[in-house]
Every structure is written in structure tokens, then in C-alpha cells.
Scaffold this motif. Structure first.
Motif, PDB file in Angstrom:
ATOM      1  N   SER A   7       8.665 104.126 -41.924  1.00  0.00           N
ATOM      2  CA  SER A   7       7.454 104.770 -41.363  1.00  0.00           C
ATOM      3  C   SER A   7       6.917 104.512 -40.090  1.00  0.00           C
ATOM      4  CB  SER A   7       6.189 103.831 -42.372  1.00  0.00           C
ATOM      5  OG  SER A   7       6.471 102.557 -42.054  1.00  0.00           O
ATOM      6  N   GLN A   8       7.545 103.602 -39.544  1.00  0.00           N
ATOM      7  CA  GLN A   8       7.462 103.772 -38.084  1.00  0.00           C
ATOM      8  C   GLN A   8       8.543 102.905 -37.424  1.00  0.00           C
ATOM      9  OE1 GLN A   8       3.377 102.772 -35.643  1.00  0.00           O
ATOM     10  NE2 GLN A   8       4.627 100.701 -35.475  1.00  0.00           N
ATOM     11  N   GLN A  13      13.182 110.064 -30.184  1.00  0.00           N
ATOM     12  CA  GLN A  13      12.283 110.957 -30.502  1.00  0.00           C
ATOM     13  C   GLN A  13      12.910 112.069 -31.368  1.00  0.00           C
ATOM     14  OE1 GLN A  13       8.931 110.997 -29.426  1.00  0.00           O
ATOM     15  NE2 GLN A  13       8.685 112.445 -30.941  1.00  0.00           N
ATOM     16  N   GLY A  37      11.075 111.580 -34.588  1.00  0.00           N
ATOM     17  CA  GLY A  37       9.687 112.432 -34.188  1.00  0.00           C
ATOM     18  C   GLY A  37       8.571 111.491 -34.251  1.00  0.00           C
ATOM     19  N   PHE A  38       7.303 112.001 -34.980  1.00  0.00           N
ATOM     20  CA  PHE A  38       6.094 111.382 -34.801  1.00  0.00           C
ATOM     21  C   PHE A  38       6.162 109.808 -35.265  1.00  0.00           C
ATOM     22  CE2 PHE A  38       6.210 112.622 -39.199  1.00  0.00           C
ATOM     23  CZ  PHE A  38       5.852 111.703 -39.896  1.00  0.00           C
ATOM     24  N   ARG A  39       7.149 109.349 -36.097  1.00  0.00           N
ATOM     25  CA  ARG A  39       7.283 107.981 -36.587  1.00  0.00           C
ATOM     26  C   ARG A  39       7.656 106.994 -35.333  1.00  0.00           C
ATOM     27  NH1 ARG A  39      11.161 109.576 -41.564  1.00  0.00           N
ATOM     28  NH2 ARG A  39      11.680 110.901 -39.972  1.00  0.00           N
ATOM     29  N   LYS A  58       7.291 105.061 -32.071  1.00  0.00           N
ATOM     30  CA  LYS A  58       6.355 104.544 -31.149  1.00  0.00           C
ATOM     31  C   LYS A  58       7.201 103.960 -29.960  1.00  0.00           C
ATOM     32  CE  LYS A  58       2.099 101.910 -31.057  1.00  0.00           C
ATOM     33  NZ  LYS A  58       1.233 100.961 -31.708  1.00  0.00           N
TER      34      LYS A  58
END
Length: 201
Positions: free
Chosen positions: A142-143, A190, A194-196, A198
Motif C-alpha cells: 500500500s505504501q 518510482q 508509482g503513487f505508492r 513516498k
């Protein structure tokens, strides 16, 4: 089965880790594999990160994070595994007739570049090395928090870089590392997450 937070062995039927208190998810096993099996042709190592995993207050081991195109694999260097690998390398050095000083230097080089062996290994081969090793498909993350390493007091628990892998089942695998900020590393992470991702410098 092992705890995904601290690596402690989990006995059958156990609901919480006796070491760190993390709730045991029934689907978390030695290999956290929820994706469709891939063929060998799809495997490609993007990067290998060296990290440290804290098992207890005074017990920390090296853990290599092997980043593939569709998953990451955690390769743990337990004391038992390290001892066996050192013994194997020592036998090779003795068999070659290398002297003591050159042999010692060769052993140091062996461990300094040990992570490179994972650049050509498949996930099944890595998983077979140690019961603690596990693979995690990116679609189960999830992250992923990556905080770059900064020079600091090595005795401080807040020093060093962080690599925290949050799973969709709520568990978090926390690792420390000494990788400086790198644009290339940021780009690699990245492209995989992707968006996951940080990422913090």
C-alpha cells in the motif's frame, strides 16, 4: 511462518507475535505471494538494496531488498546462513592454496560484494536460501516509505535511512539502510511503485 514486522518465528495458531506484539495475519507466510505465477523470462532485477532488520532489542541482521519488475524479495542473512557461507568460501580459499593474508582479503571482498549475487538470481532461488526470506508482489504494497540516509549518531535509533514497507493487510516491515539520496534510485522506485512510493531526501 514468520512475523512480517520483526522476523520472529510464529507458531501455528498464534494470533500475535511474542516478540513485537504484531497481529498475525493468516495469509502472511514465509513467502507473501499473492500474484499470478510468472515465468522465468519475466524476472529482471532492477536494483539490490542493502538494509538492516531489527529482530529484537540487541539483534539486527543484514537484509537485502531485491527489486524485481513485479515484486521485491527480502533476503535475510541470518547468523547461521552467514556462518555457512563463510565456511563455504573458506573452503574454496584453502583449496586454491591462497595464503593467510590474501585469503583474509578475499573473504572481505566476498562479503563486500555479496549483494551482487542477487542481481542474477530468480525469486525461487533466493527464497530457497533461508526460511525467513519472503517475496512481496508490488500489488500487495500500500505504501513504501524510503527516507535517504543522513550522517548522524550511529547510537541514535532515529539515525540512518528508513525503508518501511506497508502491506495491504496492515502489517509494516521496517528496515534501516545507509543509501544516500540518488535521483537514479528515486526513479527506479518510482517506476516500480508509482503513487505508492513516498520518497524523502
Amino acid at each position: 511462518m514468520f512475523c512480517t514486522n520483526c522476523g520472529n518465528r510464529i507458531e501455528p495458531g498464534q494470533l500475535f507475535c511474542t516478540s513485537c506484539g504484531t497481529r498475525v495475519a493468516g495469509e502472511v507466510q514465509n513467502t507473501v505471494n499473492y500474484s499470478t505465477p510468472q515465468t522465468h523470462a519475466s524476472y529482471g532485477v532492477v536494483r539490490v538494496l542493502t538494509a538492516q532488520k531489527k529482530l529484537s532489542m540487541f539483534n539486527m541482521i543484514t537484509c537485502y531488498v531485491v527489486l524485481f519488475n513485479d515484486r521485491l524479495v527480502l533476503a535475510h542473512i541470518t547468523p547461521e546462513f552467514q556462518k555457512a557461507e563463510s565456511a563455504r568460501k573458506s573452503a574454496e580459499i584453502r583449496a586454491s592454496g591462497t595464503g593467510f593474508f590474501k585469503g583474509s582479503a578475499e573473504m572481505m571482498r566476498f562479503w563486500s560484494y555479496y549483494h551482487k549475487k542477487y542481481e542474477t538470481m530468480s525469486p525461487p532461488a533466493i527464497l530457497a536460501e533461508c526460511p525467513m526470506n519472503m517475496e512481496i508482489p508490488y500489488n500487495m504494497i500500500s505504501q513504501l516509505l524510503f527516507r535517504a540516509y543522513e550522517e548522524g549518531d550511529e547510537d541514535s535509533s532515529s539515525s540512518g535511512g528508513d525503508l518501511n514497507i506497508s502491506l495491504s493487510n496492515g502489517n509494516v516491515i521496517k528496515l534501516k539502510h545507509k543509501h544516500d539520496h540518488s535521483k537514479a534510485l528515486n526513479n527506479d522506485l518510482q517506476s516500480l511503485l508509482g503513487f505508492r512510493l513516498k520518497y524523502k531526501k
